[in-house]
Design an enzyme around this catalytic site. Structure first.
Site, PDB file in Angstrom:
ATOM      1  N   ARG A   1      16.497   0.710   0.686  1.00  0.00           N
ATOM      2  CA  ARG A   1      16.013  -0.486  -0.005  1.00  0.00           C
ATOM      3  C   ARG A   1      15.361  -1.453   0.996  1.00  0.00           C
ATOM      4  NH1 ARG A   1      20.096  -0.773  -3.060  1.00  0.00           N
ATOM      5  NH2 ARG A   1      21.281  -2.360  -1.944  1.00  0.00           N
ATOM      6  N   SER A   2      14.489  -0.964   1.834  1.00  0.00           N
ATOM      7  CA  SER A   2      13.816  -1.828   2.799  1.00  0.00           C
ATOM      8  C   SER A   2      12.851  -2.760   2.081  1.00  0.00           C
ATOM      9  CB  SER A   2      13.044  -0.992   3.819  1.00  0.00           C
ATOM     10  OG  SER A   2      11.895  -0.432   3.223  1.00  0.00           O
TER      11      SER A   2
ATOM     12  N   CYS B   1       0.800  -1.229   0.000  1.00  0.00           N
ATOM     13  CA  CYS B   1       0.000   0.000   0.000  1.00  0.00           C
ATOM     14  C   CYS B   1       0.834   1.282   0.000  1.00  0.00           C
ATOM     15  CB  CYS B   1      -1.006  -0.013   1.140  1.00  0.00           C
ATOM     16  SG  CYS B   1      -0.369  -0.402   2.765  1.00  0.00           S
TER      17      CYS B   1
ATOM     18  N   ASP C   1      21.303   2.393  -0.961  1.00  0.00           N
ATOM     19  CA  ASP C   1      21.165   1.884   0.396  1.00  0.00           C
ATOM     20  C   ASP C   1      22.554   1.843   1.025  1.00  0.00           C
ATOM     21  OD1 ASP C   1      19.004   0.556   2.168  1.00  0.00           O
ATOM     22  OD2 ASP C   1      20.672  -0.839   2.321  1.00  0.00           O
TER      23      ASP C   1
END
Length: 305
Positions: free
Chosen positions: A178-179, A145, A201
């Site tokens: 870059r999670s 989301c 990252d």
């Protein structure tokens, strides 16, 4: 140049109107939708997010229950929500455990109730750029989301091409952080829509090559640094949850860039407004609207014969 600030609330309102109509349609069929949120913290960003989510869900007619748990009890809490026939969607407010524990909890959520779109079932479809669950292409895949909210805000900011199948063709973007929750899926979604994406990252840089001309995007190692990536980017999105992060400054940006701040704390220096075309200072209201939209799609798919 002075940047235009894009408030996500009016964009979210348009999607909420659509969701509200869909919720009413399901209600007329005898189906009242309900989401359960699981949280372990009394205060902090997770608690704030939960309060916003409650207002957002209830505004469109979706019931919302916040269940408090502990790291030791979180697995059981997920299992209880999975098997509760009156629960249509599950929302996890991190951290519930440590990083590895939270990753495991995401996998325990029933994908049919995963309004966040974070289960590996949905992740596989995302990274393969598979837009539908069924061969008949009647059930759309669920997307995470928050990254989905970012894409909708870029569209509202006028970032798009003339190709319906590649709306971001020709766009170069940089995503900082870059999670697994935001940065990586967002980079993939941008590339699936045609953008070239530099993913920065602490562990290094990757470039997501666009999916134009092939089924899915491609990822390759890259030696591009922050300076070069930002200077080349039409879109810069940052989601770093640390006050030690070096804020993005105006002189680093390409003239007319669109800047989106996804972090809980500011990732952009005030000077970017002198060089950017559009600044999006927050994403939260639209994230909740996308979660509600995901819930309606999941609930509608479960009702199919």
């Amino acid at each position: 140049m002075t940047a235009t600030e894009l408030d996500p609330s009016p964009v979210a309102a348009r999607f909420r109107d659509q969701v509200r109509a869909d919720v009413q349609r399901l209600a007329e069929q005898g189906r009242a939708l309900r989401v359960v949120g699981l949280i372990s913290q009394e205060e902090g960003p997770a608690a704030t997010y939960a309060r916003y989510a409650r207002r957002g869900f209830e505004d469109v007619g979706i019931g919302f229950e916040l269940r408090r748990t502990t790291p030791a009890e979180a697995e059981a809490a997920v299992a209880a929500a999975n098997t509760d026939r009156d629960v249509d969607g599950i929302f996890l407010y991190y951290p519930l455990s440590d990083r590895a524990g939270d990753r495991w909890l995401r996998e325990l959520v029933d994908p049919r109730k995963d309004v966040e779109g974070m289960h590996s079932f949905w992740g596989r479809l995302l990274y393969e750029n598979t837009r539908f669950v069924d061969p008949e292409r009647t059930v759309r895949a669920i997307l995470p989301c928050t990254p989905l909210a970012v894409l909708k805000l870029l569209e509202a900011a006028g970032v798009h091409s003339d190709r319906a199948d590649a709306p971001l063709e020709g766009v170069t973007a940089t995503v900082i952080n870059r999670s697994e929750v935001v940065g990586r899926p967002l980079a993939a979604m941008l590339a699936n829509d045609g953008a070239r994406v530099h993913s920065l990252d602490l562990t290094g840089s990757l470039t997501f090559e666009p999916a134009v001309g092939r089924h899915a995007h491609d990822v390759r190692s890259s030696d591009i640094d922050r300076r070069a990536a930002l200077a080349a980017s039409d879109v810069v999105i940052s989601a770093v949850p640390s006050r030690d992060f070096e804020l993005v400054r105006a002189e680093e940006l390409k003239e007319g860039a669109v800047c989106v701040d996804v972090a809980e704390i500011a990732n952009f220096d005030a000077s970017v407004r002198e060089r950017a075309r559009v600044v999006v200072p927050r994403v939260g209201p639209l994230t909740v609207a996308m979660a509600a939209r995901n819930l309606v799609r999941l609930a509608s798919a479960r009702r199919r014969p």
